[in-house]
Design an enzyme around this catalytic site. Structure first.
Site, short mmCIF file in Angstrom:
data_model
loop_
_atom_site.label_atom_id
_atom_site.label_comp_id
_atom_site.label_asym_id
_atom_site.label_seq_id
_atom_site.Cartn_x
_atom_site.Cartn_y
_atom_site.Cartn_z
N ARG A 50 0.80 -1.22 0.00
CA ARG A 50 0.00 0.00 0.00
C ARG A 50 0.84 1.27 0.00
O ARG A 50 0.59 2.20 -0.77
CB ARG A 50 -0.90 0.05 1.24
CG ARG A 50 -2.12 -0.80 1.16
CD ARG A 50 -2.49 -1.29 2.54
NE ARG A 50 -1.52 -2.31 2.91
CZ ARG A 50 -1.72 -3.60 2.70
NH1 ARG A 50 -2.85 -4.02 2.22
NH2 ARG A 50 -0.79 -4.49 2.99
N THR A 51 1.80 1.33 0.91
CA THR A 51 2.51 2.59 1.11
C THR A 51 3.29 2.98 -0.14
O THR A 51 3.19 4.11 -0.63
CB THR A 51 3.43 2.51 2.34
OG1 THR A 51 2.65 2.07 3.46
CG2 THR A 51 4.05 3.84 2.67
N LYS A 78 25.69 -4.20 -3.48
CA LYS A 78 27.13 -4.46 -3.62
C LYS A 78 27.89 -3.82 -2.47
O LYS A 78 29.10 -3.71 -2.50
CB LYS A 78 27.65 -3.87 -4.94
CG LYS A 78 27.06 -4.48 -6.18
CD LYS A 78 27.73 -3.86 -7.40
CE LYS A 78 27.04 -4.25 -8.68
NZ LYS A 78 27.44 -3.37 -9.79
N ARG A 100 11.64 4.01 3.35
CA ARG A 100 11.23 3.05 4.39
C ARG A 100 12.45 2.22 4.75
O ARG A 100 13.18 1.76 3.87
CB ARG A 100 10.12 2.14 3.86
CG ARG A 100 9.87 0.94 4.75
CD ARG A 100 8.62 0.18 4.39
NE ARG A 100 7.43 0.91 4.79
CZ ARG A 100 6.21 0.37 4.80
NH1 ARG A 100 6.02 -0.87 4.43
NH2 ARG A 100 5.18 1.08 5.18
N HIS A 130 5.47 6.21 11.42
CA HIS A 130 4.90 6.03 10.08
C HIS A 130 3.92 7.19 9.89
O HIS A 130 2.71 7.02 9.94
CB HIS A 130 4.20 4.67 10.02
CG HIS A 130 3.85 4.20 8.64
ND1 HIS A 130 3.91 5.01 7.53
CD2 HIS A 130 3.43 2.98 8.20
CE1 HIS A 130 3.54 4.30 6.46
NE2 HIS A 130 3.24 3.07 6.84
C1 NCD Z 1 2.23 -1.06 8.26
C2 NCD Z 1 3.72 -0.82 8.24
O1 NCD Z 1 4.43 -1.22 7.32
O2 NCD Z 1 4.17 -0.23 9.20
N1 NCD Z 1 1.65 -1.25 7.02
C3 NCD Z 1 1.46 -0.22 6.16
O3 NCD Z 1 2.26 0.65 6.01
N2 NCD Z 1 0.30 -0.21 5.49
C4 NCD Z 1 1.82 -2.03 9.29
C5 NCD Z 1 2.29 -3.45 9.16
O4 NCD Z 1 3.20 -3.76 8.42
O5 NCD Z 1 1.71 -4.28 9.87
#
Ligand code: NCD
Length: 303
Positions: A50-51, A78, A100, A130
């Protein structure tokens, strides 16, 4: 606002402005050329459905160029250092870096070392933050219940390892929520409440959910715990799973949120995930709009 790394220090007015802008984009669409000529790079060191996708769509819908950094084909595999990677990408003309990482604080580290014209957006770092998820969860709740002061909110699941729980609590508190209950077995409750302003803890889900207006369910972050910590799935579901019986203890129109990915039958029963009170797909739709609002805020200087 130059970067978005955490919601910890954002005030109500700033969060409200971002949510209003996201709502505007949802209702009226966005100017297709707002970010034309700008480059947004998505750099994900952890899996994401999703993100990542919603950041890519957000950038494209505002007319930005998007480069999705493919880590498996890059030189970081590498052994190139992250800072060398950053400076290489900056030299190609980068405006925003969406990152991320499994280590807490890595986006902030990159922000400290990035060129002054590069905005860094945290798309989830370790257990720390997040921020865009916190914003989109707040927006989802606000669409039905803008009266944050009067809401009873339960966040249930692996709170200790959840960056979503932290960012949600910070956003909801800033917006006025005063009854936020963090519910989990003791081993999944946070060790301190420092990052959870105004929250209380609970171990009994049946008691915590009574009269709740909002329930946010969380996945067990298996990748952030030792195997021995992982509970028996059936036992966990019996005590902390959200099924229709338990949901009936909440307020009549209680909204059910989950950031995904969901584990059906562990933290949430399929009939609740797909049921009439579920806001899970609204969260996904709001995610694109919130990420558009964040990119616009960071990349378009105020007139
Ligand atoms: C979350 C995350 O990655 O922190 N998911 C997300 O971003 N939609 C929560 C999770 O991974 O459970």
């Amino acid at each position: 606002m130059h970067h978005l790394l955490t919601l910890e220090d954002l005030d109500r007015a700033t969060i409200t402005r971002l949510l209003d802008r996201a709502e505007h984009f949802r209702a009226h669409g966005a100017p297709r050329d707002l970010l034309s000529g700008r480059t947004v790079l998505t750099l994900f060191f952890e899996p994401s459905t999703r993100t990542r996708t919603s950041f890519v769509l957000a950038a494209k819908r505002l007319g930005a160029d998007n480069v999705n950094f493919d880590l498996s084909r890059s030189s970081t595999s590498k052994g190139e250092s992250l800072l060398d990677t950053l400076h290489t990408l900056e030299a190609m003309g980068l405006d925003a870096l969406v990152v991320r990482h499994n280590e807490n604080g890595m986006p902030a580290y990159l922000a400290r070392h990035a060129r002054s014209n590069v905005a860094v957006v945290n798309a989830g770092d370790g257990t720390h933050a997040h921020p865009t998820q916190g914003l989109l969860d707040a927006l989802t709740i606000r669409q039905r219940r803008p009266d944050f002061e009067s809401l009873r909110i339960v966040i249930c699941g692996d709170i200790r390892h959840s960056r979503v729980a932290r960012s949600d609590a910070q956003a909801l508190h800033a917006l006025g929520a005063r009854d936020i209950r963090l519910c989990a077995p003791r081993a999944m409750l946070p060790q301190t409440l420092d990052e959870f302003p105004g929250c209380a803890t609970a171990e009994d889900f049946d008691a915590a959910i009574e009269g709740a207006d909002v329930v946010v369910m969380l996945r067990i972050q298996k990748e952030r715990m030792a195997d021995a910590q992982f509970p028996d799935a059936a036992d966990y579901h019996a005590h902390y799973g959200l099924d229709t019986r338990r949901l009936a203890l909440a307020a009549k129109d209680c909204q059910v949120l989950h950031p995904g990915p969901i584990n059906r039958g562990i933290e949430i029963a399929p009939e609740v995930a797909d049921g009439p009170q579920s806001r899970i797909l609204d969260q996904v739709a709001n995610g694109v709009a919130v990420r558009m609002a964040v990119l616009a805020e960071l990349l378009v200087p105020p007139a």
